[in-house]
Write an enzyme that holds these catalytic residues in place. Structure first.
Site, PDB file in Angstrom:
ATOM      1  N   PHE A  88      21.425  58.115 -33.684  1.00  0.00           N
ATOM      2  CA  PHE A  88      21.569  57.066 -32.629  1.00  0.00           C
ATOM      3  C   PHE A  88      20.643  55.855 -32.505  1.00  0.00           C
ATOM      4  O   PHE A  88      20.023  55.438 -31.541  1.00  0.00           O
ATOM      5  CB  PHE A  88      21.435  57.648 -31.099  1.00  0.00           C
ATOM      6  CG  PHE A  88      22.283  59.100 -31.144  1.00  0.00           C
ATOM      7  CD1 PHE A  88      23.397  59.257 -31.139  1.00  0.00           C
ATOM      8  CD2 PHE A  88      21.438  60.153 -31.021  1.00  0.00           C
ATOM      9  CE1 PHE A  88      24.132  60.271 -31.333  1.00  0.00           C
ATOM     10  CE2 PHE A  88      22.114  61.419 -31.224  1.00  0.00           C
ATOM     11  CZ  PHE A  88      23.520  61.491 -31.285  1.00  0.00           C
ATOM     12  N   CYS A  89      20.256  55.618 -34.024  1.00  0.00           N
ATOM     13  CA  CYS A  89      19.186  54.455 -34.227  1.00  0.00           C
ATOM     14  C   CYS A  89      17.948  54.601 -33.474  1.00  0.00           C
ATOM     15  O   CYS A  89      17.116  53.892 -33.118  1.00  0.00           O
ATOM     16  CB  CYS A  89      19.764  53.134 -33.734  1.00  0.00           C
ATOM     17  SG  CYS A  89      21.105  52.579 -34.527  1.00  0.00           S
ATOM     18  N   ASN A  90      17.618  56.033 -33.366  1.00  0.00           N
ATOM     19  CA  ASN A  90      16.191  56.460 -32.693  1.00  0.00           C
ATOM     20  C   ASN A  90      15.729  57.527 -33.595  1.00  0.00           C
ATOM     21  O   ASN A  90      15.429  58.733 -33.040  1.00  0.00           O
ATOM     22  CB  ASN A  90      16.336  57.098 -31.485  1.00  0.00           C
ATOM     23  CG  ASN A  90      15.280  57.137 -30.547  1.00  0.00           C
ATOM     24  OD1 ASN A  90      13.882  57.275 -31.008  1.00  0.00           O
ATOM     25  ND2 ASN A  90      15.112  56.738 -29.118  1.00  0.00           N
ATOM     26  N   THR A 132      15.470  51.456 -33.179  1.00  0.00           N
ATOM     27  CA  THR A 132      14.960  50.830 -34.424  1.00  0.00           C
ATOM     28  C   THR A 132      14.898  49.447 -34.218  1.00  0.00           C
ATOM     29  O   THR A 132      14.069  48.727 -34.825  1.00  0.00           O
ATOM     30  CB  THR A 132      16.206  50.872 -35.845  1.00  0.00           C
ATOM     31  OG1 THR A 132      17.536  50.712 -35.236  1.00  0.00           O
ATOM     32  CG2 THR A 132      16.233  52.385 -36.137  1.00  0.00           C
TER      33      THR A 132
END
Length: 805
Positions: free
Chosen positions: A417-419, A136
């Site tokens: 996982f911020c993806n 992100t």
């Protein structure tokens, strides 16, 4: 995995184990989240900082020289030199990416032959393109880049550029006077933080030379998000030379945190002309009354606003030295290359072991999310991503797996996982699915892991240089033990048949009242027919009014110290005393509740009583310290030094239930009361296949119904004619008192702790998850629904009636 082919020698493995002996029985599998620092590493940092005088670099030329030495060592770590790259220190990869986004000038036209002060009318600004499977922090760049030409490229499209050529798309003729486009920027990861797939770094040269499909005529620079990659892989900037490289040092060394770097190729510095802010020593001159300033010439001096985190920068030197000393380079491999070899083998073995797990019916136990077959460490990093499956093919929620892992001392990561790009691709989620999940209440970082049976995230394990084969085996053993069905289930029993197994009671009744005077400690029971207990504005009188905190003021719970359950309070209402018991302490401690009542009211700052601050369920809580004798007793009972016993103050700042401020709370998690149905617990016990560490073949029985009820730590224990009927109630009447239902209780690993011994089991959490479609819910929360009158009580054996919604 062939242990004879281990990357480490026996002596090296022994030294590494000694460095991390603080882990004891814990298994750390979140190296992609952060590396762990070694003991000698921190000793070396302490020796450095206590052995010298480190001034502000704006004060001391010596400190400036030391910082430049660290810049040189950082470049050497990535196999390059100051003539090729500059080092700009930042707070981490995210800050580095933000800096590039804000400073990259898409309109300068530096690649044109005829540079003009103002671009002609037909001049086109460059494009910002990012890989969809990005963190992100990369997605956030699109919010600040100074171009409206923003595009996203898929993984498959990016990889196709390696097979493309300039005849298919062109990066523009830079020598042509007609070339009037500003520079473009591609941002991509070197390694996906979701599942560890590595991108071929030959892409850097290909994109620089040939451009990207759909952007014919654009000249691209590449910004490489290397945070995940450099944690366990060698980034050789002699072989591959991106324009910009973003890294975080805690990913490699574990310490220092809050420090990263932006590495800028020398000939790419000219593209970073869009920086507007300046502060500290980043200018040669600035006038206070006029809008005039001149930036410094060296890029690090120009971009490092304010005072650097110079102590953290200095600490990098012993961190690099200690890692190289612990895992020394060989004639053929550097330290980081040896780490890469070791960690890849662990991930490869983990992937293969999980791939082989099967239920008795042949169904897969694990669904793996991967882009390689884990056959080559050059294309795959040490990350394994997956979801667990039931034998019917349904998903086990990642939150339940995380709870179970925690119960086994395993640290891993769950979620997306911020993806979001990689998560969406691998979990096969459409944009409409993402919106639907959000509308259903799911947000990043929560435990809402399954919506309509569809996973919203997954489980990730990642390996570091300190991990051993035993760590990987501990993970697979936990999954095998907790989730594999070893026998094929018989025909499903109808709900009518299930309900017929239970006794039809003449009436629904309150069979027991439990209060927990000290949060996370044992209960005080009121269970004789006709016995009563007073009510208060926060629930049951004295329920969860006390809390034990550690030396840092953090609230202690059974998640941290399971043996808290062995502290058993008893309360004498007439004497206004609470007595604390523990089986291993030969004397009991008596708390004078009347005295504490006087102390717990807000007092002026000069009061003789010590006021303390702690946090409970993300809420700040003020409490009165109960004194040295109480502190000594709880420390002795739990075998932990420095503990204190606090009682929540009664004040205008009383905790309230989120979003429903009319209901006051003591130190409860969510609501004033938790209701548990013994009949539902009996049904759940019957549904458990295997109690894990309880070996029935050796004559050890599963837990009794009463001990299993204790695990749910309910305040109001009822008994109904049918299991689970409380789940349909919208309100409850107990005796003459009315209560509103605040919703179901979401369970955690605490229900896997035997409240009589403090020992942990795998059940009943996994059965709850299986029986309720991945939702870890059991019991319902209640709050007062009518005005509380003075002297109001609840009476054991009172009639209970539910109001159906």
């Amino acid at each position: 995995m062939d242990q004879t082919a281990s990357e480490y020698s026996a002596e090296e493995a022994s030294k590494i184990a000694f460095e991390f002996r603080r882990l004891q029985d814990k298994c750390y599998l979140d190296h992609a989240g952060t590396a762990l620092y070694g003991e000698s590493q921190m000793t070396a940092v302490q020796t450095l900082l206590t052995g010298g005088l480190f001034c502000n670099p704006h004060t001391s030329r010596t400190m400036e020289d030391l910082i430049d030495l660290v810049r040189f060592r950082v470049l050497r770590w990535f196999n390059t030199r100051p003539s090729e790259y500059s080092v700009v220190f930042t707070s981490g990869t995210t800050a580095s990416l933000k800096l590039v986004a804000e400073a990259f000038d898409f309109t300068t036209g530096h690649d044109t032959v005829d540079e003009e002060p103002e671009p002609p009318p037909k001049y086109q600004v460059g494009a910002f393109v990012y890989l969809r499977d990005s963190h992100t922090s990369v997605l956030g760049m699109r919010q600040v880049v100074q171009t409206e030409r923003i595009g996203v490229i898929e993984r498959s499209e990016l990889l196709q550029t390696l097979a493309g050529s300039s005849s298919r798309w062109s990066n523009g003729d830079r020598s042509s006077p007609s070339h009037r486009r500003g520079p473009s920027l591609l941002t991509m990861p070197a390694q996906c933080n979701f599942n560890g797939v590595k991108y071929p770094l030959e892409l850097l040269e290909t994109v620089t030379q040939n451009g990207l499909p759909g952007y014919e005529g654009d000249v691209f620079q590449v910004c490489l998000d290397a945070a995940s990659y450099v944690s366990t892989s060698q980034l050789d900037l002699t072989r591959h030379k991106p324009s910009f490289v973003c890294v975080s040092f805690y990913k490699i060394f574990g310490y220092p945190t809050g420090l990263g770097a932006l590495l800028v190729r020398k000939d790419a510095e000219r593209y970073l002309t869009g920086k507007r802010y300046f502060g500290g020593g980043t200018v040669q001159i600035a006038m206070s009354g006029k809008g005039f300033h001149v930036p410094r010439t060296r890029i690090s001096d120009r971009f490092e606003d304010g005072t650097l985190n110079f102590l953290a920068v200095a600490s990098l030197l012993p961190c690099m030295e200690q890692l190289e000393r612990l895992i020394p380079p060989t004639p053929t491999r550097t330290t980081i290359e040896r780490i890469s070899q070791h960690t890849f083998r662990l991930a490869q073995h983990c992937y293969r072991q999980l791939q082989q797990l099967e239920h008795a019916n042949g169904g897969k136990v694990v669904e793996l999310y991967h882009d390689t077959a884990y056959s080559d460490g050059r294309s795959q990093g040490p990350i394994v991503n997956f979801n667990v499956l039931n034998d019917d093919g349904g998903y086990v929620g990642f939150a339940e797996v995380a709870c179970m892992a925690s119960n086994h001392g395993i640290y891993l990561r769950t979620g997306c996982f911020c993806n979001p790009g990689a998560c969406q691709r691998h979990l096969r989620l459409s944009d409409d699915d993402i919106r639907r999940h959000f509308q259903a209440g799911h947000v990043c970082g929560d435990a809402n892991d399954l919506i309509d049976g569809q996973p919203t995230g997954s489980v990730r394990v990642s390996f570091g240089y300190m991990n051993r084969l035993a760590d990987m085996e501990r993970l697979t053993a936990m999954i095998t033990r907790c989730y594999i069905r070893r026998s094929i289930m018989g025909p499903l029993v109808s709900r009518k048949e299930v309900l017929a197994r239970y006794k039809n009671y003449d009436r629904v009744r309150l069979v027991q009242i439990c209060l927990f005077p000290i949060k996370s400690c044992g209960p005080f029971r009121v269970m004789g027919a006709g016995d009563e207990w007073p009510l208060s504005d926060t629930g049951l009188l004295y329920d969860r009014e006390f809390v034990i905190v550690d030396e840092h003021g953090m609230a202690m719970t059974q998640k941290k110290v399971a043996t808290l359950c062995l502290i058993r309070p008893t309360i004498n209402l007439e004497a206004k005393q609470m007595t604390l018991h523990h089986p291993d302490v030969d004397w009991n401690f008596v708390v004078d509740l009347a005295d504490i009542d006087r102390q717990s009211v807000d007092r002026p700052a000069d009061a003789e009583f010590r006021l303390c601050q702690t946090k409970v369920c993300q809420d700040s809580v003020q409490g009165v310290d109960c004194g040295e004798e109480a502190a000594d007793w709880v420390s002795l009972a739990l075998g932990v030094s420095g503990l204190r016993l606090l009682r929540q103050t009664r004040s205008r700042e009383q905790r309230t239930r989120r979003n429903r401020s009319e209901h006051q709370l003591s130190l409860n998690n969510q609501a004033q009361f938790l209701l548990i149905n013994r009949t539902s617990v009996r049904w759940l016990s019957d549904a458990v296949d295997d109690w894990g560490d309880v070996d029935v073949d050796d004559g050890v029985s599963p837990p009794t119904l009463d001990s299993l009820v204790d695990r749910f730590r309910g305040n109001l224990i009822i008994e109904t004619s049918r299991p689970l009927e409380e789940a349909d109630w919208g309100g409850v009447t107990i005796g003459e008192r009315q209560f509103g239902v605040d919703g179901p209780c979401t369970r955690c690993q605490m229900i896997c702790i035997d409240q009589a011994t403090g020992k942990k089991t795998a059940e009943p959490l996994r059965t709850i998850c299986r029986e309720f479609g991945g939702k870890m819910r059991f019991g319902i929360y209640l709050s007062h629904a009518d005005t509380l009158t003075e002297g109001a009580t609840l009476v054991v054996d009172a009639s209970v009636s539910g109001v159906y919604e």
